[in-house]
Design a protein around this motif. Structure first.
Motif, mmCIF file in Angstrom:
data_model
loop_
_atom_site.group_PDB
_atom_site.id
_atom_site.type_symbol
_atom_site.label_atom_id
_atom_site.label_comp_id
_atom_site.label_asym_id
_atom_site.label_seq_id
_atom_site.Cartn_x
_atom_site.Cartn_y
_atom_site.Cartn_z
ATOM 1 N N LEU A 10 0.764 -1.070 0.148
ATOM 2 C CA LEU A 10 -0.039 -0.022 -0.096
ATOM 3 C C LEU A 10 0.705 1.278 0.065
ATOM 4 N N LEU A 11 1.866 1.397 0.761
ATOM 5 C CA LEU A 11 2.629 2.345 0.812
ATOM 6 C C LEU A 11 3.401 2.755 -0.549
ATOM 7 N N LEU A 12 3.908 1.527 -1.273
ATOM 8 C CA LEU A 12 4.540 1.651 -2.364
ATOM 9 C C LEU A 12 3.497 2.322 -3.644
ATOM 10 N N LEU A 13 2.549 1.758 -3.490
ATOM 11 C CA LEU A 13 1.348 2.455 -4.282
ATOM 12 C C LEU A 13 1.130 3.973 -4.157
ATOM 13 N N LEU A 14 0.849 4.180 -2.829
ATOM 14 C CA LEU A 14 0.699 5.726 -2.484
ATOM 15 C C LEU A 14 1.843 6.578 -2.826
ATOM 16 N N THR A 15 3.094 5.841 -2.827
ATOM 17 C CA THR A 15 4.260 6.788 -3.421
ATOM 18 C C THR A 15 4.106 6.904 -4.502
ATOM 19 N N ALA A 16 3.815 5.977 -5.499
ATOM 20 C CA ALA A 16 3.920 5.739 -6.985
ATOM 21 C C ALA A 16 2.927 6.781 -7.464
ATOM 22 N N VAL A 17 1.823 7.026 -6.921
ATOM 23 C CA VAL A 17 0.508 7.941 -7.274
ATOM 24 C C VAL A 17 1.253 9.434 -7.512
ATOM 25 N N GLN A 21 3.965 10.433 -14.245
ATOM 26 C CA GLN A 21 4.248 9.349 -15.432
ATOM 27 C C GLN A 21 4.389 7.856 -14.967
ATOM 28 N N VAL A 22 3.736 7.558 -14.190
ATOM 29 C CA VAL A 22 3.596 6.228 -13.525
ATOM 30 C C VAL A 22 3.034 5.348 -14.401
ATOM 31 N N ASN A 23 3.189 4.362 -14.909
ATOM 32 C CA ASN A 23 2.658 3.164 -15.754
ATOM 33 C C ASN A 23 2.199 2.044 -14.812
ATOM 34 N N PHE A 24 1.018 1.781 -15.197
ATOM 35 C CA PHE A 24 0.668 0.399 -14.536
ATOM 36 C C PHE A 24 0.311 -0.627 -15.649
ATOM 37 N N SER A 25 0.599 -1.929 -15.276
ATOM 38 C CA SER A 25 0.447 -3.072 -16.124
ATOM 39 C C SER A 25 0.150 -4.207 -15.321
ATOM 40 N N VAL A 26 -0.467 -5.161 -16.161
ATOM 41 C CA VAL A 26 -1.182 -6.264 -15.485
ATOM 42 C C VAL A 26 0.031 -7.486 -16.052
ATOM 43 N N LYS A 27 0.268 -8.163 -14.981
ATOM 44 C CA LYS A 27 1.116 -9.522 -15.536
ATOM 45 C C LYS A 27 0.457 -10.938 -15.449
ATOM 46 N N VAL A 53 -0.085 -7.125 -10.428
ATOM 47 C CA VAL A 53 -0.219 -5.827 -11.142
ATOM 48 C C VAL A 53 1.180 -5.250 -10.926
ATOM 49 N N ASN A 54 1.774 -4.364 -11.877
ATOM 50 C CA ASN A 54 2.887 -3.891 -11.903
ATOM 51 C C ASN A 54 2.900 -2.420 -11.931
ATOM 52 N N MET A 55 3.866 -1.533 -11.353
ATOM 53 C CA MET A 55 4.043 -0.131 -11.700
ATOM 54 C C MET A 55 5.311 0.140 -12.242
ATOM 55 N N ASP A 56 5.472 1.214 -13.094
ATOM 56 C CA ASP A 56 6.673 1.583 -13.418
ATOM 57 C C ASP A 56 6.991 3.024 -13.326
ATOM 58 N N GLN A 60 13.479 10.703 -12.658
ATOM 59 C CA GLN A 60 13.588 11.993 -13.556
ATOM 60 C C GLN A 60 14.905 12.079 -14.259
ATOM 61 N N ASN A 61 14.865 12.585 -15.687
ATOM 62 C CA ASN A 61 15.944 12.842 -16.574
ATOM 63 C C ASN A 61 17.113 11.607 -16.478
ATOM 64 N N SER A 62 16.486 10.467 -16.636
ATOM 65 C CA SER A 62 17.197 9.146 -16.538
ATOM 66 C C SER A 62 16.536 7.991 -17.387
ATOM 67 N N ASN A 63 17.665 6.962 -17.771
ATOM 68 C CA ASN A 63 16.991 5.807 -18.158
ATOM 69 C C ASN A 63 16.718 4.899 -17.259
ATOM 70 N N PHE A 64 16.588 5.402 -15.788
ATOM 71 C CA PHE A 64 16.306 4.382 -14.799
ATOM 72 C C PHE A 64 15.015 4.282 -14.421
ATOM 73 N N SER A 65 14.356 3.453 -14.091
ATOM 74 C CA SER A 65 12.985 3.432 -13.318
ATOM 75 C C SER A 65 12.789 2.336 -11.973
ATOM 76 N N PHE A 66 12.116 2.609 -11.329
ATOM 77 C CA PHE A 66 11.647 1.886 -9.991
ATOM 78 C C PHE A 66 10.489 1.258 -10.623
ATOM 79 N N SER A 67 10.362 -0.249 -10.225
ATOM 80 C CA SER A 67 9.323 -1.017 -10.718
ATOM 81 C C SER A 67 8.930 -1.998 -9.737
#
Length: 161
Positions: A10-17, A21-27, A53-56, A60-67
């Protein structure tokens, strides 16, 4: 443990919101799990399902993302062992044991991804990171046969029987 795992998700979800540019997907798909015991006895791979479910979250300003993800995954193994035993009176018996384990987990993979652009529509993505897991259900069935007698037992993999 389950409450801590769900609270973390839940904390990860709230942080991501809070990111723009958060992307959500289903796996979903199949997984094949295997088991090797302390004596290097190997079990046959058992297929299971994985979905979630997955968040990407791009940094900022990089090719890195937290997922981070929240996944349900079913794992298990099938193992058959033949053993020859010698009793104290010198009598030999042959036994055959079969074990089938099916275990279900909630997993939270926490990965960092790096995207290397190859062309305008193609990226090479590398990901690395740990995961948290909590066993939620499962059964282990064991049957042993010897001299025409079969003994079977079924146990819960997690929690009380």
């Amino acid at each position: 443990m389950k409450k801590k795992l769900l609270l973390t998700a839940l904390l990860l979800l709230l942080t991501a919101v809070s990111y723009a540019q958060v992307n959500f997907s289903v796996k979903g798909g199949l997984c094949f799990a295997n088991y090797i015991d302390e004596n290097s006895n190997s079990a046959d791979a058992k297929s299971g399902l994985v979905f979630g479910v997955n968040m990407d979250i791009p940094l900022q300003n990089s090719n890195f993302s937290f997922s981070p993800s929240l996944l349900f995954i079913s794992k298990g193994a099938d193992m058959t062992m033949n053993t020859s035993l010698t009793l104290s009176d010198g009598t030999g018996i042959n036994t055959m044991s079969k074990m089938t384990a099916t275990q279900n987990y909630l997993e939270i993979p926490i990965t960092m991804k790096y995207r290397l652009p190859i062309s305008s529509k193609l990226n090479l993505t590398m990901a690395l990171g740990p995961y948290l897991a909590c066993g939620i259900s499962g059964k282990t069935k064991i049957s042993t046969s010897y001299s025409g007698v079969t003994i079977s037992r079924e146990m819960n993999s997690f929690g009380k029987e």
